[in-house]
Design an enzyme around this catalytic site. Structure first.
Site, short mmCIF file in Angstrom:
data_model
loop_
_atom_site.label_atom_id
_atom_site.label_comp_id
_atom_site.label_asym_id
_atom_site.label_seq_id
_atom_site.Cartn_x
_atom_site.Cartn_y
_atom_site.Cartn_z
N SER A 142 66.80 16.41 59.54
CA SER A 142 67.25 17.70 59.01
C SER A 142 67.13 18.79 60.06
O SER A 142 67.60 19.90 59.85
CB SER A 142 66.43 18.05 57.77
OG SER A 142 65.07 17.91 58.03
N HIS A 189 73.59 13.87 58.30
CA HIS A 189 72.61 14.57 57.47
C HIS A 189 73.06 14.57 56.01
O HIS A 189 74.01 15.27 55.66
CB HIS A 189 72.44 16.01 58.01
CG HIS A 189 71.41 16.81 57.31
ND1 HIS A 189 71.46 18.18 57.22
CD2 HIS A 189 70.29 16.44 56.65
CE1 HIS A 189 70.43 18.61 56.54
NE2 HIS A 189 69.69 17.58 56.17
N GLU A 219 76.61 16.16 56.53
CA GLU A 219 76.80 17.05 57.67
C GLU A 219 76.77 16.16 58.92
O GLU A 219 75.75 15.54 59.22
CB GLU A 219 75.65 18.08 57.69
CG GLU A 219 75.73 19.11 58.77
CD GLU A 219 74.55 20.10 58.71
OE1 GLU A 219 73.44 19.73 58.30
OE2 GLU A 219 74.77 21.26 59.11
N1 3HC Z 1 68.79 10.46 42.26
C1 3HC Z 1 69.97 10.10 41.71
N2 3HC Z 1 70.59 10.81 40.75
C2 3HC Z 1 69.97 11.91 40.31
C3 3HC Z 1 68.73 12.34 40.82
C4 3HC Z 1 68.13 11.56 41.84
N3 3HC Z 1 66.98 11.89 42.39
N4 3HC Z 1 68.38 13.48 40.18
C5 3HC Z 1 69.37 13.76 39.31
N5 3HC Z 1 70.32 12.81 39.38
C6 3HC Z 1 71.58 12.76 38.63
C7 3HC Z 1 71.35 12.51 37.17
O1 3HC Z 1 71.30 11.13 36.89
C8 3HC Z 1 72.58 13.16 36.53
O2 3HC Z 1 73.69 12.29 36.63
P1 3HC Z 1 74.91 12.35 35.53
O3 3HC Z 1 75.43 13.74 35.52
O4 3HC Z 1 75.89 11.37 36.05
O5 3HC Z 1 74.30 11.97 34.25
C9 3HC Z 1 72.88 14.34 37.46
O6 3HC Z 1 72.20 14.04 38.69
C10 3HC Z 1 72.34 15.64 36.91
O7 3HC Z 1 70.96 15.48 36.69
P2 3HC Z 1 70.14 16.18 35.52
O8 3HC Z 1 71.05 16.38 34.35
O9 3HC Z 1 68.88 15.42 35.32
O10 3HC Z 1 69.66 17.55 36.12
P3 3HC Z 1 70.45 18.79 36.64
O11 3HC Z 1 71.74 19.00 35.96
O12 3HC Z 1 69.42 19.84 36.63
O13 3HC Z 1 70.78 18.41 38.16
C11 3HC Z 1 70.28 18.35 40.46
C12 3HC Z 1 69.81 18.00 39.06
C13 3HC Z 1 71.54 17.54 40.78
C14 3HC Z 1 69.19 17.96 41.42
C15 3HC Z 1 70.65 19.88 40.51
O14 3HC Z 1 69.56 20.62 40.04
C16 3HC Z 1 71.01 20.37 41.88
O15 3HC Z 1 72.14 20.22 42.33
N6 3HC Z 1 70.03 20.99 42.60
C17 3HC Z 1 70.22 21.48 43.94
C18 3HC Z 1 70.07 20.34 44.90
C19 3HC Z 1 70.27 20.78 46.32
O16 3HC Z 1 70.52 21.91 46.66
N7 3HC Z 1 70.10 19.81 47.25
C20 3HC Z 1 70.17 20.07 48.65
C21 3HC Z 1 68.80 20.23 49.16
S1 3HC Z 1 68.81 20.57 50.89
C22 3HC Z 1 68.81 19.10 51.62
O17 3HC Z 1 68.78 18.06 51.01
C23 3HC Z 1 68.78 19.13 53.09
C24 3HC Z 1 67.42 18.75 53.64
O18 3HC Z 1 67.53 18.65 55.06
C25 3HC Z 1 66.29 19.71 53.33
#
Ligand code: 3HC
Length: 283
Positions: A120, A141, A153
């Site tokens: 990252s 990424h 990315e």
């Molecule tokens: N693994 C696989 N699938 C997952 C999961 C996981 N850990 N967590 C959630 N899901 C899936 C669920 O199964 C669900 O699937 P469906 O719609 O097909 O049924 C879907 O995601 C939505 O999950 P939930 O209904 O339980 O929960 P939310 O609607 O609150 O969504 C979230 C959860 C997708 C994590 C949402 O809150 C989100 O998009 N958050 C922001 C995530 C983000 O910004 N990520 C980037 C982080 S930065 C990064 O990664 C870079 C690094 O370098 C730091």
């Protein structure tokens, strides 16, 4: 792309298991490696659970879930990855660990293999320099959670060849992702933008401008973010957020990237977020 049939993923943690899942779902034979046997089993079990949940939700059939699981080969010896066409490293975000892994991969991987890193924040150019094939080293990424987030990315190191960059773009597309092209500068593009926003949210809390809940509610309802920035920081891991801010601060040399003292303090207290049970919230 047609030459990429087998993928090796190094590290079965949060990111590695997600990458292995999407690779296997894309029809690629996937070797998932972790030095830690418990971590490896936990990674495979997690993927299995995700695949079964998908069956319950009617996203795919039972036989698809079985086929995907059959494509994933858990490995505990790095040598087992020697025939992979593309290796994607998703180990701990620590320079020395990554450099060592790339030295080892360079020794065991076949000559044509591409070595990608999911780092990252660590320089792709510097990781590539730990190998004898820097033109075949590239950044891929992925975002957390990998099966859900649509982005990869792509980061070009100084020596990364066009052919290699095009190949990993095609692999990312095959995995159902959109690929953006980014240069190798501290934080790349996504974390260059995301982490200062999270850091600023921590400053907003630190200076008593608003509570944890109000900051997150504000950004969720006011800016349509799926998670508030403090909740997202807990989700990513506060130690990871701090490490990335330090890379931005050191790499770009601007005081605007100074990590918030409260973020540092939480990390010192081992309040790492979700993974340790406590960050800005309790889990
Ligand atoms: N693994 C696989 N699938 C997952 C999961 C996981 N850990 N967590 C959630 N899901 C899936 C669920 O199964 C669900 O699937 P469906 O719609 O097909 O049924 C879907 O995601 C939505 O999950 P939930 O209904 O339980 O929960 P939310 O609607 O609150 O969504 C979230 C959860 C997708 C994590 C949402 O809150 C989100 O998009 N958050 C922001 C995530 C983000 O910004 N990520 C980037 C982080 S930065 C990064 O990664 C870079 C690094 O370098 C730091």
């Amino acid at each position: 792309m047609s030459n990429i049939k087998t993928i090796g993923v190094i590290g079965a943690g949060q990111m590695g298991r997600g990458i292995a899942q999407v690779a296997a779902q894309a029809g690629l034979d996937t070797a998932l490696f972790d030095v830690n046997s418990e971590g490896l089993s936990a990674g495979v079990e997690f993927i299995q659970k995700q695949m079964l949940r998908g069956v319950e939700k009617k996203k795919w059939s039972d036989s698809v879930a079985t086929e995907v699981m059959a494509r994933i080969q858990p490995c505990q010896a790095l040598e087992e990855l020697k025939d992979c066409d593309l290796l994607i490293e998703a180990a701990t975000e620590n320079k020395q660990i990554k450099f060592q892994i790339f030295k080892d991969l360079d020794k065991i991987a076949k000559e044509s293999a591409i070595l990608a890193t999911n780092t990252s924040s660590i320089s792709i150019t510097e990781i590539a320099a730990a190998t004898g094939r820097p033109e075949q080293v590239v950044g891929m990424h992925f975002m957390n959670p990998v099966p859900v987030m649509k982005l990869v990315e792509g980061i070009r190191g100084l020596e990364t060849s066009e052919a290699v960059f095009d190949t990993v773009e095609a692999v990312a597309i095959k995995m159902g992702k959109t690929f953006i092209k980014v240069q190798d500068v501290a934080g790349f593009a996504i974390n260059r933008i995301l982490m200062p926003m999270i850091n600023e949210a921590v400053y907003t809390l630190y200076e008593g401008v608003a509570t944890v809940e109000d900051i997150d509610t504000g950004m969720k309802l006011g800016c349509n973010q799926p998670m508030g920035p403090l909740e997202l920081a807990d989700f990513i891991g506060l130690d990871t957020c701090l490490a990335i801010m330090e890379v931005l601060h050191e790499g770009l040399g601007d005081t605007k990237y100074r990590p918030c003292p409260l973020l540092k303090k939480y990390v010192l207290a081992k309040r790492f977020g979700r993974k340790s049970g406590r960050g800005f919230y309790e889990y």
